[in-house]
Design a protein around this motif. Structure first.
Motif, PDB file in Angstrom:
ATOM      1  N   PRO A 123       0.806  -1.226   0.000  1.00  0.00           N
ATOM      2  CA  PRO A 123       0.000   0.000   0.000  1.00  0.00           C
ATOM      3  C   PRO A 123       0.840   1.278   0.000  1.00  0.00           C
ATOM      4  O   PRO A 123       0.331   2.360  -0.292  1.00  0.00           O
ATOM      5  CB  PRO A 123      -0.821  -0.114   1.288  1.00  0.00           C
ATOM      6  N   LYS A 189       2.457   4.121   7.667  1.00  0.00           N
ATOM      7  CA  LYS A 189       2.584   2.702   8.007  1.00  0.00           C
ATOM      8  C   LYS A 189       1.938   2.409   9.354  1.00  0.00           C
ATOM      9  O   LYS A 189       1.258   1.389   9.528  1.00  0.00           O
ATOM     10  CB  LYS A 189       4.068   2.315   8.025  1.00  0.00           C
ATOM     11  N   ARG A 191      -0.506   4.054  10.742  1.00  0.00           N
ATOM     12  CA  ARG A 191      -1.954   4.141  10.580  1.00  0.00           C
ATOM     13  C   ARG A 191      -2.501   2.898   9.880  1.00  0.00           C
ATOM     14  O   ARG A 191      -3.569   2.387  10.233  1.00  0.00           O
ATOM     15  CB  ARG A 191      -2.324   5.387   9.789  1.00  0.00           C
ATOM     16  N   ALA A 192      -1.782   2.410   8.850  1.00  0.00           N
ATOM     17  CA  ALA A 192      -2.247   1.240   8.109  1.00  0.00           C
ATOM     18  C   ALA A 192      -2.298   0.000   8.996  1.00  0.00           C
ATOM     19  O   ALA A 192      -3.156  -0.872   8.821  1.00  0.00           O
ATOM     20  CB  ALA A 192      -1.339   0.995   6.909  1.00  0.00           C
ATOM     21  N   GLU A 193      -1.377  -0.082   9.952  1.00  0.00           N
ATOM     22  CA  GLU A 193      -1.331  -1.222  10.869  1.00  0.00           C
ATOM     23  C   GLU A 193      -2.225  -1.038  12.076  1.00  0.00           C
ATOM     24  O   GLU A 193      -2.309  -1.923  12.938  1.00  0.00           O
ATOM     25  CB  GLU A 193       0.118  -1.460  11.329  1.00  0.00           C
ATOM     26  N   PRO A 328       1.041   7.024  -0.515  1.00  0.00           N
ATOM     27  CA  PRO A 328       0.140   5.850  -0.579  1.00  0.00           C
ATOM     28  C   PRO A 328      -0.230   5.472  -2.012  1.00  0.00           C
ATOM     29  O   PRO A 328      -0.256   6.318  -2.912  1.00  0.00           O
ATOM     30  CB  PRO A 328      -1.098   6.318   0.196  1.00  0.00           C
ATOM     31  N   PRO A 333      -8.099   4.681   0.641  1.00  0.00           N
ATOM     32  CA  PRO A 333      -7.876   3.232   0.695  1.00  0.00           C
ATOM     33  C   PRO A 333      -9.116   2.410   0.378  1.00  0.00           C
ATOM     34  O   PRO A 333      -9.010   1.258  -0.051  1.00  0.00           O
ATOM     35  CB  PRO A 333      -7.430   3.009   2.155  1.00  0.00           C
TER      36      PRO A 333
END
Length: 493
Positions: A123, A189, A191-193, A328, A333
């Motif tokens: 991503p 990263k 935030r994505a996790e 991103p 997303p």
């Protein structure tokens, strides 16, 4: 110190200082030689596969386009940057109209063994235009730090004393802005996790990046004072230097993250910080203190570096805001739109933000309809922050458009392997190498700059000698970059 050495030192200090700078239009014309060079590189690669087999000829052309072209723009073609851009654009047009040379399977770039074999795309992918952008910022800085010591480098490009714009003023701010762009990756990263690091832990973790830079700042301070190297005190102060500014940014940026619970974005926070700082400059005695106060204690001796840090913090946050939507894969997303639509949306978003920063800069500096403020890198004031943000957003936009036109295979890739191949095809080997070990190469350039200044009187060099020295210097740094990349070495400072 002998009288002759003292005289030479004073001559260099007077020479590198500049009072008025140059017009913004000329500065931008010089700086935008880089994307025109990328245009020619992209045409050669996409139409003729010129850099697929990377031998001596490919390296030479790569070096000329991505390093020497920038060097020429700042020296021999400093009065004719549009001519230089035309000399690069014309062959790009000629190559583009030639029949394309299809890439055979044997000539496809090899993907490193570490490439992900799964079908899930990252991503937060590495993007060709961001690699080019970061590398150009570094290459421009490396060229300028030595070129400024020679007479062939125009004085209007050197850092101004207090008010006005110059190429090196733009370069310093752009270096910080580009660092901010990269700093968005760990935040994204996280935030994505779905992680949320405690405020104190975030600050303590940032010190890991600060300590090496602060140590470098101390080393530079001791070497400058010990070797009696020429310096201009009004730039940062008596003891402060750029490494201290870079070293203090991570903990202050980490601390500022807590404000995002109340402020909608990094850009809004940057404007809040820079705007508040500008109000203090205009409504209190702070501006007079920074510019005219006697140097009687540690703070007053280094007042330029201490207070300009506020502006650099705002510039860093503005860069981080751009990184939040440029890095991103998808702006949203949850969006299921095609890769082409996603790329078009990114270009439109970049164009809007470029317009916003340009509009705010015009508003802050216009004498008739705006606030009639003047850019000052020494203060790192509001118009300086807006100027840096506007220029860098426009540069990223230009590189993104070039990338999108000539290398659609990258953003249309369906799996990590094809995406990696497309990334390697769409990026210069030299620019990838600079991007990989940027800070280490910057340190090497500083060492070579000091060596040149201690072994010769740069003010006496004629144009031919100047160009030979600068080409040898940039070739040495570029060769080191490519050599480190060839041996898969990453030096983390």
């Amino acid at each position: 110190m002998s009288s002759a050495a003292a005289t030479l030192k004073q001559q260099k200090e007077d020479f590198v200082s500049n009072l008025s700078g140059g017009p913004v239009g000329e500065i931008h014309a010089v700086a935008f030689v880089a994307p025109v060079a990328v245009l020619l590189w992209s045409v050669l690669q996409s139409r003729q596969s010129f850099f697929q087999r990377y031998g001596l000829l490919a390296f030479t052309v790569d070096y000329f386009l991505n390093v020497v072209a920038i060097l020429l723009a700042k020296t021999l073609y400093s009065d004719f940057p549009l001519l230089l851009s035309l000399l690069l654009a014309v062959p790009a047009t000629l190559v583009y109209v030639l029949p394309p040379n299809a890439v055979s399977p044997k000539r496809k770039p090899k993907v490193p063994p570490s490439a992900d074999s799964k079908n899930k795309l990252d991503p937060l992918p590495l993007k060709p235009f961001l690699t080019s952008y970061r590398s150009f910022m570094l290459i421009s800085t490396i060229i300028a730090i030595l070129a400024v010591d020679f007479r062939l480098f125009p004085r209007r490009f050197a850092k101004v004393e207090t008010w006005g714009t110059s190429l090196m003023d733009l370069g310093v701010g752009s270096f910080v802005f580009s660092a901010g762009v990269v700093a968005a990756r760990p935040v994204l990263k996280e935030r994505a996790e779905g992680r949320s690091m405690p405020w104190i832990r975030r600050i303590l973790g940032s010190l890991r990046h600060s300590i090496p830079l602060l140590v470098l700042g101390i080393i530079r301070l001791l070497s400058v004072k010990g070797l009696d190297y020429a310096e201009h005190v009004s730039e940062y102060g008596v003891h402060w230097n750029f490494f201290f500014t870079l070293g203090l940014l991570p903990p202050f940026v980490a601390a500022s993250q807590a404000a995002l619970a109340f402020v909608p974005s990094h850009a809004a926070l940057a404007l809040l910080i820079s705007g508040s700082y500008q109000m203090l400059l205009e409504t209190t005695d702070l501006k007079a203190y920074i510019l005219t106060a006697p140097r009687v204690d540690l703070i007053s001796m280094n007042r330029e570096g201490i207070y300009s840090f506020i502006g650099y913090l705002a510039i860093f946050l503005a860069g981080q805001d751009l990184g939040m939507f440029v890095i991103p894969r998808k702006l949203n997303p949850r969006s299921n739109s095609s890769a082409g639509v996603q790329r078009n949306t990114l270009i439109m978003t970049l164009a809007v933000w470029t317009g916003v920063w340009c509009g705010l800069y015009a508003l802050s500096t216009n004498y008739k309809y705006g606030f009639a403020l003047v850019v000052s890198r020494r203060l790192a004031n509001l118009p300086y922050m807006l100027w840096v943000a506007a220029f860098n957003s426009a540069l990223v936009l230009a590189l993104c458009v070039i990338d999108s036109i000539f290398f659609p295979a990258f953003y249309n890739a369906a799996d990590p392997k094809s995406e990696k191949e497309a990334y390697l095809t769409a990026t210069s080997r030299i620019l990838r190498a600079y991007n990989r070990n940027g800070l280490a190469l910057f340190l090497l350039a500083n060492l070579l700059t000091g060596f040149v200044n201690m072994t010769m009187n740069t003010l006496e060099a004629n144009p031919l000698v100047t160009v030979v020295i600068l080409v040898a210097y940039t070739l040495a740094v570029t060769s080191a970059a490519v050599l480190l990349d060839s041996y898969n070495i990453s030096i983390r400072v």
